[in-house]
Enzyme design. Sequence first.
Site, PDB file in Angstrom:
ATOM      1  N   HIS A 116      48.835  48.163  40.838  1.00  0.00           N
ATOM      2  CA  HIS A 116      49.846  46.915  40.819  1.00  0.00           C
ATOM      3  C   HIS A 116      51.436  48.200  40.946  1.00  0.00           C
ATOM      4  O   HIS A 116      51.937  47.581  40.611  1.00  0.00           O
ATOM      5  CB  HIS A 116      49.532  46.549  39.210  1.00  0.00           C
ATOM      6  CG  HIS A 116      48.206  45.417  38.734  1.00  0.00           C
ATOM      7  ND1 HIS A 116      48.026  45.169  37.982  1.00  0.00           N
ATOM      8  CD2 HIS A 116      47.917  45.234  39.969  1.00  0.00           C
ATOM      9  CE1 HIS A 116      47.686  44.748  37.603  1.00  0.00           C
ATOM     10  NE2 HIS A 116      46.998  43.992  39.101  1.00  0.00           N
ATOM     11  N   THR A 181      41.971  46.886  28.713  1.00  0.00           N
ATOM     12  CA  THR A 181      42.222  45.598  29.751  1.00  0.00           C
ATOM     13  C   THR A 181      41.005  44.243  29.273  1.00  0.00           C
ATOM     14  O   THR A 181      40.712  44.554  29.115  1.00  0.00           O
ATOM     15  CB  THR A 181      42.193  46.557  31.418  1.00  0.00           C
ATOM     16  OG1 THR A 181      42.433  45.062  31.784  1.00  0.00           O
ATOM     17  CG2 THR A 181      40.443  46.676  31.629  1.00  0.00           C
ATOM     18  N   GLU A 208      40.143  44.847  21.325  1.00  0.00           N
ATOM     19  CA  GLU A 208      39.576  43.968  21.162  1.00  0.00           C
ATOM     20  C   GLU A 208      38.448  43.598  22.357  1.00  0.00           C
ATOM     21  O   GLU A 208      37.893  44.069  23.207  1.00  0.00           O
ATOM     22  CB  GLU A 208      40.870  42.630  21.275  1.00  0.00           C
ATOM     23  CG  GLU A 208      41.671  42.582  19.485  1.00  0.00           C
ATOM     24  CD  GLU A 208      42.898  42.463  20.662  1.00  0.00           C
ATOM     25  OE1 GLU A 208      42.962  41.137  21.230  1.00  0.00           O
ATOM     26  OE2 GLU A 208      43.534  42.584  19.612  1.00  0.00           O
TER      27      GLU A 208
HETATM   28  P1  OAD Z   1      46.706  43.207  28.237  1.00  0.00           P
HETATM   29  O1  OAD Z   1      47.535  42.556  27.544  1.00  0.00           O
HETATM   30  O2  OAD Z   1      46.289  42.067  29.285  1.00  0.00           O
HETATM   31  O3  OAD Z   1      45.536  43.801  27.571  1.00  0.00           O
HETATM   32  C1  OAD Z   1      45.684  44.619  27.447  1.00  0.00           C
HETATM   33  C2  OAD Z   1      43.868  44.900  26.244  1.00  0.00           C
HETATM   34  O4  OAD Z   1      44.136  46.107  25.946  1.00  0.00           O
HETATM   35  C3  OAD Z   1      43.769  44.285  25.474  1.00  0.00           C
HETATM   36  O5  OAD Z   1      42.478  44.153  25.818  1.00  0.00           O
HETATM   37  C4  OAD Z   1      43.886  44.600  24.497  1.00  0.00           C
HETATM   38  O6  OAD Z   1      42.507  44.855  23.442  1.00  0.00           O
HETATM   39  C5  OAD Z   1      43.961  46.348  24.679  1.00  0.00           C
HETATM   40  N1  OAD Z   1      44.160  47.251  23.921  1.00  0.00           N
HETATM   41  C6  OAD Z   1      45.467  47.214  22.659  1.00  0.00           C
HETATM   42  N2  OAD Z   1      45.347  48.680  22.518  1.00  0.00           N
HETATM   43  C7  OAD Z   1      44.493  49.303  22.624  1.00  0.00           C
HETATM   44  C8  OAD Z   1      43.766  50.809  22.520  1.00  0.00           C
HETATM   45  N3  OAD Z   1      44.301  51.257  21.857  1.00  0.00           N
HETATM   46  N4  OAD Z   1      42.631  51.427  22.550  1.00  0.00           N
HETATM   47  C9  OAD Z   1      42.269  50.421  23.698  1.00  0.00           C
HETATM   48  N5  OAD Z   1      42.356  49.331  24.397  1.00  0.00           N
HETATM   49  C10 OAD Z   1      43.474  48.463  23.464  1.00  0.00           C
HETATM   50  O7  OAD Z   1      47.127  43.907  29.380  1.00  0.00           O
HETATM   51  P2  OAD Z   1      46.198  44.068  30.986  1.00  0.00           P
HETATM   52  O8  OAD Z   1      44.597  44.552  31.281  1.00  0.00           O
HETATM   53  O9  OAD Z   1      46.131  46.354  31.811  1.00  0.00           O
HETATM   54  O10 OAD Z   1      50.151  42.710  36.117  1.00  0.00           O
HETATM   55  O11 OAD Z   1      47.099  43.645  31.602  1.00  0.00           O
HETATM   56  C11 OAD Z   1      46.325  42.933  33.464  1.00  0.00           C
HETATM   57  C12 OAD Z   1      47.730  42.850  34.131  1.00  0.00           C
HETATM   58  O12 OAD Z   1      47.900  42.015  33.183  1.00  0.00           O
HETATM   59  C13 OAD Z   1      49.225  43.682  33.983  1.00  0.00           C
HETATM   60  O13 OAD Z   1      48.754  45.248  35.453  1.00  0.00           O
HETATM   61  C14 OAD Z   1      49.857  42.817  34.352  1.00  0.00           C
HETATM   62  C15 OAD Z   1      49.778  41.923  33.172  1.00  0.00           C
HETATM   63  O14 OAD Z   1      50.181  40.672  33.916  1.00  0.00           O
HETATM   64  C16 OAD Z   1      51.587  42.381  36.468  1.00  0.00           C
HETATM   65  O15 OAD Z   1      52.293  42.314  35.978  1.00  0.00           O
HETATM   66  C17 OAD Z   1      50.718  41.932  37.947  1.00  0.00           C
END
Ligand code: OAD
Length: 241
Positions: A116, A181, A208
């Site tokens: 990204h 993620t 989660e």
């Molecule tokens: P999200 O915010 O959608 O998801 C983050 C995930 O990390 C969630 O499922 C949480 O439960 C988990 N999480 C939080 N803290 C954690 C920890 N300490 N250890 C393990 N897991 C943890 O973020 P992404 O999945 O990265 O794209 O989002 C994907 C894309 O959507 C991003 O790259 C961005 C966003 O919009 C763009 O901007 C194009």
Amino acid sequence: MDVFPDIAQETRMVVLTGAGISAESGVPTFRDKDGVWGKYDVMSVATPEGFARDPGQVWRFYNERRKQAQSVKPNAGHYALVRLEEFLPEGRFTLITQNVDHLHRKAGSRNMHHMHGELAKVRCTRCEKVRETLEDLPELPRCECGGLLRPHVVWFGEVPFDMDRLFSLVEACDLFLVVGTSGVVHPAAGFVIHAKRSGATTVGVNLEVPENRGFIDHFYQGKSGEILPRLVEYWARCLIA
Ligand code: OAD
């Protein structure tokens, strides 16, 4: 908790990370409570249409995130992946991150892909030249050619970088590890599905339960900064045994 799956010298591993791996470094995730998309309108700040309408607003958003990126440090999860890359035989480890922060690189990961894009890079909307800089930028920064600069990140509606190559790497791996993620944003969310259908063992670490949990063979719920060091320690012992 499920026992950790074994690996061998020949295991080709691909790791996909998302915002969760940087959460323990103080970088907010996108969709959790207090996440970025709870505070900002994604269509205004993370789409080509939003940039065309109001580039100043988009740059204010990214300048804030660039500033924050300068002060954060990698955590135990990032370092565990560096250790994994170091002890796996050459060419057996690939890291794909959806994150635009530079924490994997700062920790020392080498064979990695920022699908990204990167907060630390900017691209000219006219000449397409990409430059690396984390300096403070004005609200409407310009290239030396006079064109308006944009963040070198992938917005909604755009195709992530290097997709053909990344799908090939996923298809060829024996073990696919997905960390931090939510599994809702495609194409990244489809990697684990592709890996499983191609015969890989799939492993997940997340706070989660992610959307694509059904495609993960071994799932460990909790913080990546706590689970990854244990998982990697286990894998290090597999290779010594
Ligand atoms: P999200 O915010 O959608 O998801 C983050 C995930 O990390 C969630 O499922 C949480 O439960 C988990 N999480 C939080 N803290 C954690 C920890 N300490 N250890 C393990 N897991 C943890 O973020 P992404 O999945 O990265 O794209 O989002 C994907 C894309 O959507 C991003 O790259 C961005 C966003 O919009 C763009 O901007 C194009």
